[in-house]
Design a protein around this motif. Structure first.
Motif, PDB file in Angstrom:
ATOM      1  N   THR A 328      -3.810  -0.111 -12.476  1.00  0.00           N
ATOM      2  CA  THR A 328      -2.467   0.261 -12.567  1.00  0.00           C
ATOM      3  C   THR A 328      -2.024   1.096 -11.291  1.00  0.00           C
ATOM      4  OG1 THR A 328      -2.935   2.193 -13.995  1.00  0.00           O
ATOM      5  CG2 THR A 328      -2.285   0.235 -15.312  1.00  0.00           C
ATOM      6  N   ASN A 329      -0.979   1.112 -10.807  1.00  0.00           N
ATOM      7  CA  ASN A 329      -0.587   2.121  -9.703  1.00  0.00           C
ATOM      8  C   ASN A 329      -1.412   1.951  -8.624  1.00  0.00           C
ATOM      9  OD1 ASN A 329       1.291   3.482 -11.359  1.00  0.00           O
ATOM     10  ND2 ASN A 329      -0.165   4.782 -11.906  1.00  0.00           N
ATOM     11  N   LYS A 331      -0.807  -0.154  -5.722  1.00  0.00           N
ATOM     12  CA  LYS A 331      -0.146   0.031  -4.672  1.00  0.00           C
ATOM     13  C   LYS A 331       0.009   1.202  -4.203  1.00  0.00           C
ATOM     14  CE  LYS A 331       2.434  -4.251  -5.019  1.00  0.00           C
ATOM     15  NZ  LYS A 331       3.623  -4.899  -5.006  1.00  0.00           N
ATOM     16  N   GLN A 332       0.085   2.341  -5.106  1.00  0.00           N
ATOM     17  CA  GLN A 332      -0.167   3.835  -4.460  1.00  0.00           C
ATOM     18  C   GLN A 332      -1.251   4.350  -4.265  1.00  0.00           C
ATOM     19  OE1 GLN A 332       1.828   2.629  -7.327  1.00  0.00           O
ATOM     20  NE2 GLN A 332       3.663   2.526  -6.289  1.00  0.00           N
ATOM     21  N   VAL A 339      -8.345  10.200  -9.139  1.00  0.00           N
ATOM     22  CA  VAL A 339      -7.627   9.461 -10.008  1.00  0.00           C
ATOM     23  C   VAL A 339      -8.200   9.869 -11.519  1.00  0.00           C
ATOM     24  CG1 VAL A 339      -7.280   7.495  -8.942  1.00  0.00           C
ATOM     25  CG2 VAL A 339      -9.417   7.534 -10.005  1.00  0.00           C
TER      26      VAL A 339
END
Length: 355
Positions: A328-329, A331-332, A339
């Motif tokens: 998830t996320n 692309k960021q 994380v």
């Protein structure tokens, strides 16, 4: 038959009329031969009678023969002359009649040939008509291409409604006459997106599931791929699909014609493959990357993709079994981002790597 009879008559010199021999079935040629033989015999008899009469005349001059004998020989000579003349007339008459009859037969043969050509044309026309009627007759019998059970009769339009077809109703080409459920295993008509059809081939295995028969996964084989693309408009969305036929490998008593189902077509397989969710992979041009999480940090790793389904992809290079990847996320994230890892949700039962 008439043409052949006239040709035979011409070849044999057949004559008609009251010449005697014709009435007993002799050919004109045979009659002419007989007449010629009679004429030859008459000529010989005349020659003999003349020679005898001439000799007797010389004997009578020297009184070596009685007058009575001379008169008798003269009568024989006159009779021979008459017989020769009659035989000659008979021969000439028969020869002329054969000539006239031959001309008549030539005309008759020509007429016979025209009649034969006309008759043959009539036979050809009648044969074509017969074939057309036979074809039309065979079209009145409709045969199903498979064994089965009639589920429903076709319908005929009446005043504002439809009624089942009955004997004597007129039908048109393409009209549904019967709905038949075939015997043996059923088939599934699946709509495959035009972008995915490139990977589908006849003979591939498929798995059929559905809410109408929960807990069952039915194996099948792709047996036909339609030659055309159909455009389907649903809820404002336009899609182009290719109808693909999957034949089930055996019969199932709980299946009914018209049921809905889901189909997974196996377009490839990989043994002991390393699989990650598609969401874990990011693309940068022709290169593919995943973020491996270790010590709460994301590390960007280049990977090579293999077989893929709608939800998962096989990784052939860049990752190892046990690696934790971000899903998830993605692309960021950047290389080195801090994380907080959380367990990924359990995959849905419909996910099937390699399908």
């Amino acid at each position: 038959a008439r043409l052949q009879a006239d040709v035979n008559a011409k070849n044999e010199g057949q004559v008609s009329g009251g010449l005697g021999a014709a009435s007993i079935g002799l050919s004109g040629e045979s009659q002419l031969v007989q007449a010629e033989q009679s004429l030859t015999s008459a000529k010989l008899s005349l020659q003999t009678a003349k020679e005898t009469y001439d000799a007797d005349q010389e004997l009578y001059k020297i009184q070596g023969l009685a007058r009575q004998q001379l008169d008798k020989d003269k009568a024989a000579y006159d009779d021979a002359v008459a017989s020769e003349q009659a035989a000659q007339r008979q021969y000439d008459l028969l020869k002329q009649e054969l000539k006239d009859t031959g001309g008549q037969l030539d005309s008759q043969i020509a007429a016979d040939r025209i009649s034969l050509a006309s008759a043959q044309a009539q036979v050809a026309s009648a044969t074509a008509t017969l074939q057309l009627h036979a074809s039309n007759l065979s079209d009145t019998e409709v045969r199903a291409p498979f064994d089965g059970v009639i589920q429903q009769l076709g319908s005929a339009p009446t005043t504002g409604s439809t009624t089942p077809l009955s004997v004597g109703d007129a039908v048109t080409p393409g009209e549904v006459l019967f709905t038949i459920a075939g015997s043996g295993p059923m088939v599934v008509k699946a709509q495959v997106d035009e972008q995915d059809i490139i990977n589908v081939h006849v003979g591939q295995h498929a798995i059929v599931t559905g809410e109408d028969f929960p807990g069952h996964s039915l194996p099948g084989i792709v047996t036909n791929i339609a030659a055309v693309v159909l455009q389907v408009n649903q809820a404002g969305n336009s899609a182009k699909n290719v109808e693909t036929t999957i034949s089930l490998q055996r019969d199932y008593s709980f299946l009914r014609a018209g049921m809905s189902c889901d189909v997974d077509i196996v377009t490839g397989s990989a043994e002991e493959a390393l699989v990650v969710p598609l969401a874990a992979i990011s693309d940068d041009g022709a290169k593919h990357y995943a973020f491996v999480i270790k010590d709460k940090k994301a590390t960007r790793v280049e990977v090579a993709k293999g077989l893929a389904s709608d939800t998962d992809v096989v990784i052939t290079k860049g990752l190892h079994a046990g690696d934790v990847v971000a899903t998830t996320n993605v692309k960021q994230l950047k290389d080195g981002s801090v994380v907080k890892a959380q367990p990924a949700p359990s995959p849905s039962p419909s996910s099937s790597p390699g399908s």
